[in-house]
Enzyme design. Structure first.
Site, short mmCIF file in Angstrom:
data_model
loop_
_atom_site.label_atom_id
_atom_site.label_comp_id
_atom_site.label_asym_id
_atom_site.label_seq_id
_atom_site.Cartn_x
_atom_site.Cartn_y
_atom_site.Cartn_z
N ASP A 74 29.13 -35.24 6.18
CA ASP A 74 30.42 -35.65 6.71
C ASP A 74 31.29 -34.42 6.93
O ASP A 74 31.88 -34.23 8.00
CB ASP A 74 31.11 -36.61 5.71
CG ASP A 74 32.48 -37.04 6.18
OD1 ASP A 74 32.61 -37.37 7.37
OD2 ASP A 74 33.42 -37.02 5.36
N ASP A 110 32.03 -32.23 10.79
CA ASP A 110 33.36 -32.00 11.39
C ASP A 110 33.57 -30.52 11.66
O ASP A 110 34.12 -30.13 12.69
CB ASP A 110 34.48 -32.51 10.46
CG ASP A 110 34.91 -33.93 10.79
OD1 ASP A 110 34.09 -34.69 11.36
OD2 ASP A 110 36.07 -34.29 10.50
C1 IPM Z 1 32.50 -40.23 9.82
C2 IPM Z 1 33.82 -40.68 9.25
C3 IPM Z 1 33.57 -41.78 8.26
C4 IPM Z 1 32.74 -41.19 7.13
C5 IPM Z 1 34.84 -42.47 7.71
C6 IPM Z 1 35.70 -43.02 8.82
C7 IPM Z 1 34.51 -43.53 6.72
O1 IPM Z 1 34.51 -39.61 8.70
O2 IPM Z 1 31.81 -41.06 10.43
O3 IPM Z 1 32.17 -39.06 9.67
O4 IPM Z 1 33.28 -40.57 6.20
O5 IPM Z 1 31.53 -41.34 7.18
MG MG Z 2 33.60 -37.73 9.06
#
Ligand code: IPM
Ligand code: MG
Length: 358
Positions: free
Chosen positions: A247, A251
């Site tokens: 996660d 990003d």
């Molecule tokens: C992602 C998002 C989700 C996650 C959230 C919205 C729950 O950040 O898809 O990466 O943490 O998996």
């Molecule tokens: Mg995420």
């Protein structure tokens, strides 16, 4: 080809980008003679508002009976109270679990002509082309016990990070399959110097590596991987990780390209059913303004065509056309640097026109 596609617009800009992408899918269908039937269901904050829960049963049924699911985004300030009993994000997590989508695939590719949008220097970006393969239905997101309670008079929160060898093996094996079709190199992310879960992770990854000796495997601790992603991003091919590390790193990886608005993702399980969504969120600040970049969702639709419907050629058409549209200088506001920009519908229209001309 006949296919049933379930649309989950969700919150914020979700409805705008999903609507735009549906037009693109319709253009592909009429160009290639497919029949796509669409049905729309509730998820996230809007589902809480209308039904009291973030993932109504009807939505799960609608997704299970589809060939593929296209999601916009969930969440927003309206539902942001961290102590609320129900939260939009539970809808997304519940959907991943209900459909057994254990693998999240997030390609990070630079688009020609957008190099300047990246926060990294151009020389660092040369050759960046990587894919995150993130475990999606286990790890600390789902481990039990988790909760909040008072311990010795202190408000205390706790979560459990847990992976068994089956969960690790299937995601690492998938990463190897992905690598075999690309650069033949897997980097497995862990924190084996501290966490027991991650020692097991490394052990299993090493075993899978031995069984797939044609692929180069290396292991990297998550903290130094975070560093290498910005200092030497082109040294990665396929990055495989557990749920939370993936996660965070995905990003970070996404900003390399300069716009979150361009990146697609696929959540996959054992069968062909998959859930496809842009990696950006619901962008409540621009919701309803008609200016959101639909390209991340449109490129997610390309992944949908490839992975769930086995329509490689149509997927490639969309990807080529998106590059062509960008080459012609068209930009949404997130990429225009204050210059003239197109709205969501106009950008989708440009993609549709290019598909018709292709
Ligand atoms: C992602 C998002 C989700 C996650 C959230 C919205 C729950 O950040 O898809 O990466 O943490 O998996
Ligand atoms: Mg995420």
């Amino acid at each position: 080809m006949k296919a049933k596609i379930t649309l989950l617009p969700g919150d914020g800009i979700g409805p705008e980008i999903v609507d735009a992408t549906r037009q693109v899918l319709e253009a592909i269908a009429s160009r290639s003679g497919h029949t796509f039937t669409f049905s729309t269901h509730l998820i996230g904050g809007i589902a809480i508002d209308e039904t009291g829960v973030p993932l109504p049963d009807d939505t799960i049924v609608g997704c299970r009976s589809a060939d593929a699911v296209l999601l916009g985004a969930v969440g927003g300030p309206k539902w942001d109270d961290p102590n609320a009993r129900v939260r939009p994000e539970q809808g997304l997590l519940g959907m991943r679990k209900a459909l057994k989508l254990f693998a999240n695939v997030r390609p990070v590719k630079l688009f020609r002509g957008l190099e300047a949008a990246s926060p990294l220097k151009a020389e660092r970006l040369r050759g960046v082309d990587l894919v995150f393969v993130r475990e999606l239905t286990g790890g600390i997101y789902f481990g039990q016990p988790k909760g909040k309670e008072t311990r010795n008079g202190l408000r205390t929160g706790f979560d459990t990070m847990v992976y068994d060898e089956q969960e690790i093996r299937r995601i690492v094996e998938l990463a190897f399959q992905v690598a075999r079709k690309r650069g033949g190199h897997v980097t497995s992310i862990d924190k084996a110097n501290v966490l027991a879960t991650m020692q097991v992770w490394r052990e299993i990854a090493t075993e899978v590596g031995r069984e797939n000796a044609d692929i180069r495997l290396d292991h990297q601790l998550v903290d130094s991987a975070a560093m290498r992603l910005v200092t030497d991003p082109s040294s990665f091919d396929v990055i495989v990780s557990g749920n939370m590390f993936g996660d965070i790193l995905s990003d970070e990886g996404a900003v390399l390209t300069g716009s979150l608005g361009l990146l697609p993702s696929a959540s996959l399980g054992e069968g062909t059913l998959g859930l496809y969504e842009p990696i950006h969120g619901s962008a409540p600040d621009i919701a309803g303004k008609g200016i959101a970049n639909p390209l991340g969702t449109i490129l997610s639709a390309a992944m949908l065509l490839r992975h769930s419907l086995n329509l490689d050629e149509d997927a490639k058409t969309i990807e080529d056309v998106v590059q062509k549209v960008l080459d012609s200088g068209l930009r949404t506001a997130d990429l225009s640097g204050g210059q003239r920009s197109l709205g969501t519908t106009e950008m989708a229209g440009a993609v549709v026109n290019a598909i018709e001309a292709a």
